[in-house]
Design a protein around this motif. Structure first.
Motif, short mmCIF file in Angstrom:
data_model
loop_
_atom_site.label_atom_id
_atom_site.label_comp_id
_atom_site.label_asym_id
_atom_site.label_seq_id
_atom_site.Cartn_x
_atom_site.Cartn_y
_atom_site.Cartn_z
N GLU A 95 36.00 7.82 111.85
CA GLU A 95 36.91 8.40 110.74
C GLU A 95 38.08 8.01 110.60
O GLU A 95 38.63 7.60 111.64
CB GLU A 95 36.80 10.11 110.81
CG GLU A 95 35.34 10.75 110.94
CD GLU A 95 34.93 11.38 109.78
OE1 GLU A 95 35.75 11.55 108.83
OE2 GLU A 95 33.85 12.04 109.64
N TYR A 96 38.93 8.31 109.76
CA TYR A 96 40.30 7.86 109.36
C TYR A 96 41.27 8.41 110.48
O TYR A 96 41.91 7.61 111.09
CB TYR A 96 40.70 8.09 108.14
CG TYR A 96 42.04 7.42 108.02
CD1 TYR A 96 43.24 8.51 107.91
CD2 TYR A 96 42.54 5.91 107.59
CE1 TYR A 96 44.55 7.98 107.83
CE2 TYR A 96 43.73 5.59 107.58
CZ TYR A 96 44.72 6.43 107.66
OH TYR A 96 46.10 6.13 107.47
N TYR A 97 41.35 9.67 110.62
CA TYR A 97 42.38 10.18 111.44
C TYR A 97 41.92 9.78 112.85
O TYR A 97 43.03 10.01 113.50
CB TYR A 97 42.25 11.83 111.53
CG TYR A 97 42.80 12.52 110.16
CD1 TYR A 97 42.44 13.59 109.64
CD2 TYR A 97 43.88 11.86 109.62
CE1 TYR A 97 42.89 14.27 108.55
CE2 TYR A 97 44.83 12.62 108.57
CZ TYR A 97 43.98 13.81 107.93
OH TYR A 97 44.61 14.15 106.94
N LEU A 117 33.10 4.61 105.09
CA LEU A 117 34.10 4.87 106.03
C LEU A 117 33.79 4.43 107.25
O LEU A 117 34.40 4.00 108.23
CB LEU A 117 34.55 6.43 105.83
CG LEU A 117 35.84 6.55 106.68
CD1 LEU A 117 37.05 6.02 106.26
CD2 LEU A 117 36.22 8.05 106.65
N GLU A 162 48.25 5.27 120.01
CA GLU A 162 49.08 6.20 120.70
C GLU A 162 48.46 6.38 122.21
O GLU A 162 48.80 6.34 123.12
CB GLU A 162 49.11 7.58 120.01
CG GLU A 162 49.50 8.79 120.92
CD GLU A 162 51.07 8.72 120.63
OE1 GLU A 162 51.82 8.12 119.93
OE2 GLU A 162 51.85 9.53 121.44
N GLN A 206 42.62 12.26 122.62
CA GLN A 206 43.51 13.40 122.16
C GLN A 206 43.09 13.98 120.85
O GLN A 206 43.41 15.14 120.35
CB GLN A 206 45.07 13.31 122.26
CG GLN A 206 45.78 12.23 121.07
CD GLN A 206 45.55 10.89 121.18
OE1 GLN A 206 44.84 10.41 122.01
NE2 GLN A 206 46.28 9.99 120.50
N LYS A 207 42.46 13.05 120.00
CA LYS A 207 41.83 13.55 118.78
C LYS A 207 40.75 14.68 119.09
O LYS A 207 39.93 14.31 119.96
CB LYS A 207 41.41 12.57 117.84
CG LYS A 207 40.84 12.69 116.74
CD LYS A 207 41.90 13.23 115.52
CE LYS A 207 41.43 13.77 114.29
NZ LYS A 207 40.76 15.20 114.26
N GLY A 208 40.75 15.59 118.37
CA GLY A 208 39.86 16.73 118.67
C GLY A 208 38.51 16.43 117.94
O GLY A 208 38.50 15.83 116.94
N GLY A 209 37.45 16.65 118.76
CA GLY A 209 36.17 16.80 118.12
C GLY A 209 35.51 15.31 117.83
O GLY A 209 34.67 15.20 117.00
N GLU A 223 43.30 6.45 113.53
CA GLU A 223 45.08 6.54 113.62
C GLU A 223 45.70 6.87 114.74
O GLU A 223 46.50 6.42 115.22
CB GLU A 223 45.46 7.66 112.46
CG GLU A 223 46.79 7.60 112.03
CD GLU A 223 46.94 8.79 111.11
OE1 GLU A 223 47.74 8.44 109.98
OE2 GLU A 223 46.54 9.95 111.40
N PRO A 242 41.44 18.04 124.26
CA PRO A 242 42.12 17.19 123.11
C PRO A 242 43.62 17.09 123.15
O PRO A 242 44.08 17.68 122.14
CB PRO A 242 41.46 17.69 121.92
CG PRO A 242 41.29 19.13 122.27
CD PRO A 242 40.92 19.15 123.56
N ARG A 286 25.36 9.68 113.85
CA ARG A 286 25.52 11.30 113.70
C ARG A 286 24.11 11.82 113.70
O ARG A 286 23.08 11.30 113.05
CB ARG A 286 26.03 11.56 112.33
CG ARG A 286 26.25 12.86 112.06
CD ARG A 286 26.91 13.15 110.71
NE ARG A 286 28.43 12.93 110.85
CZ ARG A 286 29.30 14.08 111.62
NH1 ARG A 286 28.84 15.06 112.14
NH2 ARG A 286 30.48 14.09 111.78
N ASN A 314 27.37 5.56 105.28
CA ASN A 314 28.76 5.94 104.76
C ASN A 314 29.67 4.88 104.86
O ASN A 314 29.85 4.25 105.90
CB ASN A 314 28.95 7.20 105.61
CG ASN A 314 30.52 7.55 105.58
OD1 ASN A 314 31.48 6.91 105.40
ND2 ASN A 314 30.67 8.84 106.31
#
Ligand SMILES: Nc1ncnc2c1ncn2[C@@H]1O[C@H](COP(=O)(O)OP(=O)(O)OP(=O)(O)O)[C@@H](O)[C@H]1O
Ligand SMILES: Nc1ncnc2c1ncn2[C@@H]1O[C@H](COP(=O)(O)OP(=O)(O)OP(=O)(O)O)[C@@H](O)[C@H]1O
Ligand SMILES: [Mg+2]
Ligand SMILES: [Mg+2]
Lengths: 256, 256
Positions: free
Chosen positions: A151-153, A192, A160, A10-13, A156, A128, A215, A190
């Protein structure tokens, strides 16, 4: 019996479309017959394999309401063995229209029944969200591949997503399994990225693919030419990574 | 009368949340009172300003059904002048639950009426879709800010977004205007980024902000500390870019 894999998060991109298009092309290049279903109203997978919006007037939306004439809905692509069931604009209204339909989560599963033995692999690119379109994909699929951006978001949202998969398994599709978690847009320079990879592998262990998608700007350039990375730049890191992913999936299949 | 700006784009991962959180913090640092409304079930804006999921049990969902007790719903943040109306898990079901509600697109507009004069700016972070939650934001807002990632797939979706904005203006919110298009994740070393910027400025002219947000790893690190970029790394390129954006918006306001 063909395999149906939903590509969902559901997270975009995070690389859902990029994975659907390029994994599809790699499996096709390995001689498997592949159907790419574009279940996202944005229609990125449709243009990612070279079909312009003006060339498409019917697609997956028309198959959801039953009695699909596949002759006119399925389209071939520049890649041998890779067909696409395109997205069209009327898909935008589908998640509201489906609310009042009987067995609303099973429309796609029922629609795809006649195709199951036509293709070795059916890959469903999801929008998404965890709305009715994605629920249809999760109900139609035998397994789900989760692209996870480093990435962090993005991290997260994983819990869910996993609890939604459990819910779908209990209520709609008991056979649903996790095909695997795919780390995407990994940048080894990086911190992260490295932290996310460590955390994900610690938590999900062998449910995370060995293959990691770095990437790689060539991956984001390829869609503007309407071509999967294999046809755009075979030598690129992005291309090599998706080839590795396809081999990992095929090796598991032959091992089972 | 306070300004309400929706931050929307159905394409995923283009920088909606990053813009909502960091523009909000910059406007607050400039002495404006700011409310950040997290209308995305993912809840990234909520955690981006430091509120953990376990700390929040009521939020914007509770305000949609009328009669909100704002005392308990609005939360302060580490940034002075910046409050947040958080997202909670029950927001996931809202886009299905809203389907059968009377005047379903206007629930948020009606809910926010008592707050309009409490804040100079209300920023609404939208989910990556054109469903009922985003329609609620577009109906409640006076203007819409569109983050646009400098990538091909993101560019492809702009025309669909613009026609949706026109539709909302005709049917739901005649006063809606475009605040501007914000180029995000711009990488000057990358051809694609430059091409997208050229195309967007040629087509949209002065509707595109002067400020451009560069790809900057510090922006993606900040959310893991629950802090806007201003508090995480003031000297970073990301921070400077969002300060420039806030100044551009404030200069327009004082000019009018
Ligand atoms: N490994 C990668 N390296 C560089 N760019 C990438 C990579 N994977 C995807 N991209 C680019 O990042 C953007 C997001 O990827 P993509 O559109 O595939 O994600 P998505 O999850 O399908 O997005 P949505 O949630 O909107 O459906 C696209 O512009 C794509 O070209
Ligand atoms: N300018 C930037 N440079 C580097 N990373 C960025 C930048 N802007 C955003 N990011 C990162 O890219 C990812 C996507 O950004 P963000 O989550 O803000 O997009 P979004 O549009 O809100 O996504 P969604 O569609 O899921 O709501 C996040 O991990 C974020 O930290
Ligand atoms: Mg996609
Ligand atoms: Mg967001």
């Amino acid at each position: 019996m063909g395999r149906i894999i939903a590509i969902a998060n559901q997270k975009g991109g995070v690389g859902k479309t990029t994975t659907a298009v390029n994994l599809g092309a790699c499996l096709a290049a390995a001689g498997r017959t592949v159907l790419l279903v574009d279940l996202d109203p944005q229609g990125n997978a449709t243009s990612g394999v070279g079909l312009g919006k003006e060339e498409v007037d019917r697609g997956v939306y028309n198959s959801l309401c039953g009695d699909a004439d596949w002759e006119n809905l399925l389209r071939s692509t520049e890649v041998a063995n890779l067909d696409v069931l395109p997205s069209t604009r009327d898909l935008t209204g589908a998640s509201i229209e489906l609310v009042e339909v009987e067995r609303r989560e099973s429309c796609l599963r029922d629609a795809l029944i006649p195709l199951r033995d036509e293709y070795d692999f059916t890959l469903i690119d999801c929008p998404p969200s965890l709305g009715l379109l994605t629920l249809n994909a999760l109900t139609a699929a035998g397994s789900v591949l989760v692209p996870l951006q480093c990435e962090y978001y993005a991290l997260e949202g994983v819990s869910e997503l996993m609890s939604t998969l459990e819910l779908v398994k209990e209520e709609l599709n008991p056979g649903l399994v996790l095909e695997g978690i795919l780390l995407t847009m990994y940048d080894s320079r990086n911190n992260l990225s490295r932290q996310v990879q460590d955390e994900v592998r610690d938590f999900f262990h062998n449910q995370v693919f060995e293959a990691v998608i770095p990437r790689n700007v060539r991956l984001s350039e390829a869609p503007s030419f309407g071509r999967p990375i294999l046809l755009y730049d075979l030598q690129s890191k992005g291309s090599q990574a998706y080839l590795m992913l396809s081999q990992e999936i095929l090796a598991r299949d032959s091992g089972t």
